[in-house]
Design a protein around this motif. Sequence first.
Motif, mmCIF file in Angstrom:
data_model
loop_
_atom_site.group_PDB
_atom_site.id
_atom_site.type_symbol
_atom_site.label_atom_id
_atom_site.label_comp_id
_atom_site.label_asym_id
_atom_site.label_seq_id
_atom_site.Cartn_x
_atom_site.Cartn_y
_atom_site.Cartn_z
ATOM 1 N N LEU A 1 -3.818 16.696 -2.671
ATOM 2 C CA LEU A 1 -4.011 15.477 -2.988
ATOM 3 C C LEU A 1 -4.002 15.582 -0.879
ATOM 4 O O LEU A 1 -4.140 14.302 -0.824
ATOM 5 C CB LEU A 1 -3.009 14.507 -3.201
ATOM 6 N N ARG A 2 -3.154 15.588 -0.206
ATOM 7 C CA ARG A 2 -3.068 15.873 1.541
ATOM 8 C C ARG A 2 -2.915 14.383 1.736
ATOM 9 O O ARG A 2 -3.465 13.334 2.379
ATOM 10 C CB ARG A 2 -3.601 16.448 2.046
ATOM 11 N N PRO A 3 -1.353 13.624 0.563
ATOM 12 C CA PRO A 3 -1.126 11.876 0.680
ATOM 13 C C PRO A 3 -0.746 11.807 2.200
ATOM 14 O O PRO A 3 -0.182 12.790 2.923
ATOM 15 C CB PRO A 3 -0.733 11.499 0.391
ATOM 16 N N LEU A 4 -1.283 10.735 3.046
ATOM 17 C CA LEU A 4 -0.747 10.119 4.537
ATOM 18 C C LEU A 4 0.146 9.483 4.113
ATOM 19 O O LEU A 4 1.037 8.749 2.970
ATOM 20 C CB LEU A 4 -2.021 9.340 5.201
ATOM 21 N N ALA A 5 1.105 9.411 5.421
ATOM 22 C CA ALA A 5 2.245 7.556 4.805
ATOM 23 C C ALA A 5 2.295 6.959 6.456
ATOM 24 O O ALA A 5 1.872 7.921 6.711
ATOM 25 C CB ALA A 5 3.866 8.628 4.614
ATOM 26 N N ARG A 6 2.249 5.974 6.212
ATOM 27 C CA ARG A 6 2.999 5.037 7.274
ATOM 28 C C ARG A 6 4.325 5.090 7.746
ATOM 29 O O ARG A 6 5.569 5.582 7.170
ATOM 30 C CB ARG A 6 2.696 3.653 7.274
ATOM 31 N N LEU A 7 4.926 5.390 9.145
ATOM 32 C CA LEU A 7 5.854 5.204 9.553
ATOM 33 C C LEU A 7 6.599 4.397 11.171
ATOM 34 O O LEU A 7 6.201 3.299 10.311
ATOM 35 C CB LEU A 7 6.188 6.718 10.468
ATOM 36 N N GLY A 8 6.854 4.538 11.023
ATOM 37 C CA GLY A 8 7.298 3.439 12.419
ATOM 38 C C GLY A 8 6.174 3.008 13.357
ATOM 39 O O GLY A 8 5.026 3.472 13.705
ATOM 40 N N TRP B 1 2.293 7.906 11.460
ATOM 41 C CA TRP B 1 1.371 8.677 10.410
ATOM 42 C C TRP B 1 2.205 9.409 10.205
ATOM 43 O O TRP B 1 2.505 10.478 10.881
ATOM 44 C CB TRP B 1 0.176 8.427 10.491
ATOM 45 N N SER B 2 1.931 9.740 9.335
ATOM 46 C CA SER B 2 2.542 11.555 8.874
ATOM 47 C C SER B 2 1.930 12.261 7.513
ATOM 48 O O SER B 2 1.219 10.853 7.005
ATOM 49 C CB SER B 2 4.192 11.491 9.246
ATOM 50 N N ALA C 1 -4.856 7.176 -0.349
ATOM 51 C CA ALA C 1 -5.002 7.483 1.607
ATOM 52 C C ALA C 1 -4.815 8.862 1.434
ATOM 53 O O ALA C 1 -3.936 9.381 1.602
ATOM 54 C CB ALA C 1 -4.048 6.321 2.235
ATOM 55 N N ASN C 2 -5.744 9.093 2.113
ATOM 56 C CA ASN C 2 -5.537 10.771 2.501
ATOM 57 C C ASN C 2 -5.737 11.797 3.836
ATOM 58 O O ASN C 2 -6.649 10.967 4.253
ATOM 59 C CB ASN C 2 -6.356 11.892 1.309
ATOM 60 N N GLU C 3 -5.084 12.531 4.022
ATOM 61 C CA GLU C 3 -5.137 12.654 5.208
ATOM 62 C C GLU C 3 -7.058 13.122 6.007
ATOM 63 O O GLU C 3 -6.785 12.650 7.339
ATOM 64 C CB GLU C 3 -4.825 14.259 5.168
ATOM 65 N N PRO D 1 9.458 7.761 5.232
ATOM 66 C CA PRO D 1 8.086 7.853 4.554
ATOM 67 C C PRO D 1 7.235 6.148 3.567
ATOM 68 O O PRO D 1 7.774 6.610 2.987
ATOM 69 C CB PRO D 1 7.295 8.824 5.027
ATOM 70 N N ARG D 2 6.034 5.627 4.093
ATOM 71 C CA ARG D 2 5.781 4.763 2.818
ATOM 72 C C ARG D 2 4.724 5.388 2.606
ATOM 73 O O ARG D 2 3.645 5.139 3.521
ATOM 74 C CB ARG D 2 6.484 3.170 3.303
#
Length: 212
Positions: A175-182, A186-187, A83-85, A25-26
């Motif tokens: 924190l509940r961070p988000l991440a980018r996938l393909g 998102w994750s 960037a949080n959930e 994840p990014r």
Amino acid sequence: MRKDIDPDEMGHGPFYKVLNSVVVPRPIAWVSTRSADGVDNLAPHSFFTVSCVDPPMVQFTSVGKKDSLRNATETGEFVVCLANEPMFERINATGTDFPAEVSEFSAVGLTGEKSAKVTPFRVAESPVALECTLHRALELGDSTVVIGRVVHAAIDEDVFTTDERGNSLPAVERLRPLARLGRNEWSTIGDVLDITRIPYKHWPGHYTPPEA
């Protein structure tokens, strides 16, 4: 059997999608800037990481010449917000290609909070804001790596917890961070694995992984 891919043969556009699908994840830099004309801008950038510890620096990559890049290089300032959930849909909305004269804060209903040491607003709804001054903008092909020195950090008190050593640090589950996938994926953080590194002086010499 592996699938072999030559980036030059595939082309930069299709291979860009492949890279986005495997470099995962990014973490997402939710970058706040202000234009030289005073227009506030906010956009997510998923090519983001820490670039230096001493002095503290972070970096995000602008693919193409976007408002975040132009504002940061013209004014020498930007803010990276977490960037949080809970902000999922509004973070995605700030990725819309609004005209440069439109502020994403107003367009998607976010609160601009005055920063301590730089001009661009912080996102009040985000638990973390890293205020940065521009250190360097490095052009690489069609992209620009924007490196900023962190001059101030503002972090919500309620995301801190104390570990077994007495260190008070932000906790990822708060924190509940988000991440980018393909693709358009998102994750969230999912399962968190905790393991310590083995110092070389304690290395057993012959390590046998535990049976599954």
